[in-house]
Design a protein around this motif. Sequence first.
Motif, PDB file in Angstrom:
ATOM      1  N   GLU A  47       5.541   4.025 -12.203  1.00 19.06           N
ATOM      2  CA  GLU A  47       4.836   3.716 -10.959  1.00 19.06           C
ATOM      3  C   GLU A  47       3.686   2.742 -11.186  1.00 19.06           C
ATOM      4  O   GLU A  47       3.184   2.129 -10.231  1.00 19.06           O
ATOM      5  CB  GLU A  47       4.330   4.999 -10.314  1.00 19.06           C
ATOM      6  CG  GLU A  47       5.453   5.922  -9.848  1.00 19.06           C
ATOM      7  CD  GLU A  47       4.921   7.072  -9.020  1.00 19.06           C
ATOM      8  OE1 GLU A  47       3.941   6.859  -8.271  1.00 19.06           O
ATOM      9  OE2 GLU A  47       5.473   8.169  -9.139  1.00 19.06           O
ATOM     10  N   SER A  48       3.265   2.599 -12.434  1.00 19.43           N
ATOM     11  CA  SER A  48       2.162   1.694 -12.739  1.00 19.43           C
ATOM     12  C   SER A  48       2.573   0.225 -12.633  1.00 19.43           C
ATOM     13  O   SER A  48       1.731  -0.672 -12.782  1.00 19.43           O
ATOM     14  CB  SER A  48       1.609   1.975 -14.137  1.00 19.43           C
ATOM     15  OG  SER A  48       1.068   3.267 -14.227  1.00 19.43           O
ATOM     16  N   ARG A  49       3.833  -0.035 -12.368  1.00 14.92           N
ATOM     17  CA  ARG A  49       4.275  -1.407 -12.105  1.00 14.92           C
ATOM     18  C   ARG A  49       3.761  -1.887 -10.740  1.00 14.92           C
ATOM     19  O   ARG A  49       3.839  -3.069 -10.422  1.00 14.92           O
ATOM     20  CB  ARG A  49       5.793  -1.497 -12.146  1.00 14.92           C
ATOM     21  CG  ARG A  49       6.392  -1.196 -13.521  1.00 14.92           C
ATOM     22  CD  ARG A  49       7.907  -1.201 -13.477  1.00 14.92           C
ATOM     23  NE  ARG A  49       8.481  -0.853 -14.777  1.00 14.92           N
ATOM     24  CZ  ARG A  49       8.723  -1.730 -15.748  1.00 14.92           C
ATOM     25  NH1 ARG A  49       8.435  -3.013 -15.550  1.00 14.92           N
ATOM     26  NH2 ARG A  49       9.246  -1.338 -16.887  1.00 14.92           N
ATOM     27  N   ARG A  50       3.290  -0.940  -9.919  1.00 17.68           N
ATOM     28  CA  ARG A  50       2.700  -1.261  -8.622  1.00 17.68           C
ATOM     29  C   ARG A  50       1.225  -0.863  -8.645  1.00 17.68           C
ATOM     30  O   ARG A  50       0.805  -0.012  -9.430  1.00 17.68           O
ATOM     31  CB  ARG A  50       3.417  -0.500  -7.503  1.00 17.68           C
ATOM     32  CG  ARG A  50       4.886  -0.816  -7.381  1.00 17.68           C
ATOM     33  CD  ARG A  50       5.509  -0.063  -6.210  1.00 17.68           C
ATOM     34  NE  ARG A  50       5.463   1.388  -6.399  1.00 17.68           N
ATOM     35  CZ  ARG A  50       6.380   2.072  -7.079  1.00 17.68           C
ATOM     36  NH1 ARG A  50       7.387   1.447  -7.655  1.00 17.68           N
ATOM     37  NH2 ARG A  50       6.281   3.381  -7.201  1.00 17.68           N
ATOM     38  N   TYR A  51       0.429  -1.469  -7.752  1.00 20.13           N
ATOM     39  CA  TYR A  51      -0.963  -1.069  -7.636  1.00 20.13           C
ATOM     40  C   TYR A  51      -1.033   0.380  -7.153  1.00 20.13           C
ATOM     41  O   TYR A  51      -0.176   0.845  -6.396  1.00 20.13           O
ATOM     42  CB  TYR A  51      -1.709  -1.957  -6.633  1.00 20.13           C
ATOM     43  CG  TYR A  51      -2.044  -3.324  -7.164  1.00 20.13           C
ATOM     44  CD1 TYR A  51      -3.089  -3.515  -8.054  1.00 20.13           C
ATOM     45  CD2 TYR A  51      -1.304  -4.441  -6.764  1.00 20.13           C
ATOM     46  CE1 TYR A  51      -3.403  -4.779  -8.538  1.00 20.13           C
ATOM     47  CE2 TYR A  51      -1.605  -5.708  -7.248  1.00 20.13           C
ATOM     48  CZ  TYR A  51      -2.654  -5.867  -8.130  1.00 20.13           C
ATOM     49  OH  TYR A  51      -2.962  -7.111  -8.617  1.00 20.13           O
ATOM     50  N   PRO A  52      -2.080   1.103  -7.570  1.00 24.96           N
ATOM     51  CA  PRO A  52      -2.241   2.477  -7.062  1.00 24.96           C
ATOM     52  C   PRO A  52      -2.489   2.476  -5.559  1.00 24.96           C
ATOM     53  O   PRO A  52      -2.946   1.476  -4.987  1.00 24.96           O
ATOM     54  CB  PRO A  52      -3.491   2.983  -7.813  1.00 24.96           C
ATOM     55  CG  PRO A  52      -3.700   2.046  -8.953  1.00 24.96           C
ATOM     56  CD  PRO A  52      -3.148   0.719  -8.521  1.00 24.96           C
ATOM     57  N   ASP A  53      -2.195   3.593  -4.930  1.00 30.23           N
ATOM     58  CA  ASP A  53      -2.591   3.806  -3.547  1.00 30.23           C
ATOM     59  C   ASP A  53      -4.098   4.005  -3.548  1.00 30.23           C
ATOM     60  O   ASP A  53      -4.606   5.019  -4.052  1.00 30.23           O
ATOM     61  CB  ASP A  53      -1.885   5.039  -2.980  1.00 30.23           C
ATOM     62  CG  ASP A  53      -2.265   5.339  -1.535  1.00 30.23           C
ATOM     63  OD1 ASP A  53      -3.232   4.737  -1.027  1.00 30.23           O
ATOM     64  OD2 ASP A  53      -1.607   6.193  -0.920  1.00 30.23           O
ATOM     65  N   ASP A  54      -4.837   3.056  -2.995  1.00 28.64           N
ATOM     66  CA  ASP A  54      -6.291   3.084  -3.093  1.00 28.64           C
ATOM     67  C   ASP A  54      -6.929   4.251  -2.342  1.00 28.64           C
ATOM     68  O   ASP A  54      -8.114   4.527  -2.511  1.00 28.64           O
ATOM     69  CB  ASP A  54      -6.874   1.768  -2.583  1.00 28.64           C
ATOM     70  CG  ASP A  54      -8.328   1.586  -2.986  1.00 28.64           C
ATOM     71  OD1 ASP A  54      -8.648   1.821  -4.172  1.00 28.64           O
ATOM     72  OD2 ASP A  54      -9.151   1.226  -2.124  1.00 28.64           O
ATOM     73  N   GLU A  55      -6.151   4.960  -1.542  1.00 28.83           N
ATOM     74  CA  GLU A  55      -6.671   6.138  -0.856  1.00 28.83           C
ATOM     75  C   GLU A  55      -6.640   7.384  -1.754  1.00 28.83           C
ATOM     76  O   GLU A  55      -7.375   8.339  -1.514  1.00 28.83           O
ATOM     77  CB  GLU A  55      -5.889   6.406   0.433  1.00 28.83           C
ATOM     78  CG  GLU A  55      -6.104   5.343   1.503  1.00 28.83           C
ATOM     79  CD  GLU A  55      -7.567   5.207   1.881  1.00 28.83           C
ATOM     80  OE1 GLU A  55      -8.213   6.247   2.124  1.00 28.83           O
ATOM     81  OE2 GLU A  55      -8.060   4.069   1.940  1.00 28.83           O
ATOM     82  N   TYR A  56      -5.759   7.406  -2.754  1.00 24.20           N
ATOM     83  CA  TYR A  56      -5.639   8.530  -3.691  1.00 24.20           C
ATOM     84  C   TYR A  56      -5.582   9.883  -2.972  1.00 24.20           C
ATOM     85  O   TYR A  56      -6.370  10.800  -3.272  1.00 24.20           O
ATOM     86  CB  TYR A  56      -6.802   8.538  -4.690  1.00 24.20           C
ATOM     87  CG  TYR A  56      -6.900   7.294  -5.528  1.00 24.20           C
ATOM     88  CD1 TYR A  56      -6.099   7.126  -6.655  1.00 24.20           C
ATOM     89  CD2 TYR A  56      -7.790   6.268  -5.196  1.00 24.20           C
ATOM     90  CE1 TYR A  56      -6.191   5.969  -7.431  1.00 24.20           C
ATOM     91  CE2 TYR A  56      -7.886   5.121  -5.964  1.00 24.20           C
ATOM     92  CZ  TYR A  56      -7.084   4.975  -7.082  1.00 24.20           C
ATOM     93  OH  TYR A  56      -7.179   3.839  -7.839  1.00 24.20           O
ATOM     94  N   PRO A  57      -4.680  10.070  -2.027  1.00 22.92           N
ATOM     95  CA  PRO A  57      -4.694  11.312  -1.227  1.00 22.92           C
ATOM     96  C   PRO A  57      -4.462  12.577  -2.046  1.00 22.92           C
ATOM     97  O   PRO A  57      -5.148  13.585  -1.826  1.00 22.92           O
ATOM     98  CB  PRO A  57      -3.575  11.086  -0.208  1.00 22.92           C
ATOM     99  CG  PRO A  57      -2.687  10.048  -0.826  1.00 22.92           C
ATOM    100  CD  PRO A  57      -3.592   9.157  -1.607  1.00 22.92           C
ATOM    101  N   ALA A  58      -3.524  12.554  -2.985  1.00 19.39           N
ATOM    102  CA  ALA A  58      -3.237  13.759  -3.774  1.00 19.39           C
ATOM    103  C   ALA A  58      -4.406  14.089  -4.692  1.00 19.39           C
ATOM    104  O   ALA A  58      -4.787  15.256  -4.845  1.00 19.39           O
ATOM    105  CB  ALA A  58      -1.954  13.570  -4.580  1.00 19.39           C
TER     106      ALA A  58
END
Length: 347
Positions: A47-58
Motif C-alpha cells: 500500500e506504500s506505493r500510494r500516498y497515505p490517506d491523510d485523514e488516518y481514520p483507523a
Amino acid sequence: MDPDAVRTVGRVPHGGETDPDVLGFSANTNPETPEGVETVYEDALEESRRYPDDEYPAFRAAAAAFVDCDPGRVVPTPGGLAAIRLAVETTLEPGDEALVPYPSFGEYAREIRLQGASPRFVRYDDLPELRSAALETAALAVVCTPNNPTGDAIPSETLERFAARCADAGTTLLVDEAFLGFTDLPSVAGLDRENVVVARSLTKLFGLPGLRAGFAVASGDRRDALEAARRTWSVGTPAARVGTHCLEDAAFVAATRDRVERERERVRTRLEPRFDVYPSDAPYLLCDIGDRDVADVIESAREDGVAIRDATTFRGLDSHVRIAIKDRRRNDRLLAALGVECGNSGR
C-alpha cells in the motif's frame, strides 16, 4: 522556528545502543512487540506505493480509544517527539517564556529554544504545584508523567488541578505521556481542556522505536492549530497500520504492564543494597551510585555486554545512571553486569 536559534541550538544526548552485540538498557523500550506486527508491516508495504490517506481514520480511532477521547481530537505524528515539537511551535513566539521540568527530557528545552523562546527550569516535582501567579508570565508549561528519568508519575488529581490553574493564567499545558501506557493511570486527554495538549509515543510501549509513530490530543482552537500545522502525510503507511494494530492489542498492553511491574520491583530490590534507587512507575529505574565514578560503572557494565544510560546528562544529576526494565532473562544479565546477585525471589 526562529532562524537565529536554529544556528545556535545544539543536539541533546540520548540513550540507545547501535551495537547488536551489546544488550541495551540505556533506552526505555519494550523488548517485546505484539503478535502479527510483521504481517501488518509487510501488507502495508504494498500500500506504500500510494500516498497515505491523510485523514488516518483507523489510526485516529485506535488512538482515541486508547486514551479515551473523541477521534476528532487526535492529531497523528511521526513519534512522540514530533507531537512535542508541533505543540511547541504552534504555541510559542520569539521572546516567550516556557516552564520546563528538571531533571527531565532534554528535548523540551531544545524545542523551546528553537522557537526563539526561553526555558525557565523548575524542579519536576515542584512544577505541578505552582500557583496561578507563578504561571502568568509563561506561555507554555511542560510536564512529563511518568517523569524521565526519575520514573514517578504525577497523581491524576494533581495534574487536573494544575491544568485548571494553567487555564486561569492563560498558559498552555503540554503533558508528555510517552511512558504512561506502561501504567494503569488515565490519560489527561480525558479532561478535554482547550489549554491542554497531550503528546503520546507508541514506539516505547510497543517496542518499535525505529517505526516513528505517535500522536497529539487537543481540543478547540488548539487542536485546529495542531492539525493545520502538521505536515501532510505526516505518518507513513507502515507506521500508521502497525500503530493501529498495536493500539488495539489490549492483551499485549496488560501483559506488558504486569511484567514491568513485577520485574521493576525485583530489580529494584536487588539493586538497593548497592545503589540508591528512586521509586518508579515507569519501565526504568534511576540510580544514584554515590561516590562511584559514573563513567567507570558504565564502562564496566559495557565490558560485560550491557549498555546503561549515563544520567549525568540530565540537568541536576551528577552521580546517576538510568537502567531500563526488560524481561527476566535480560534483567538478570544486567544485574550480573552491575555486580549484583540475581537471586531466586520474585515470580
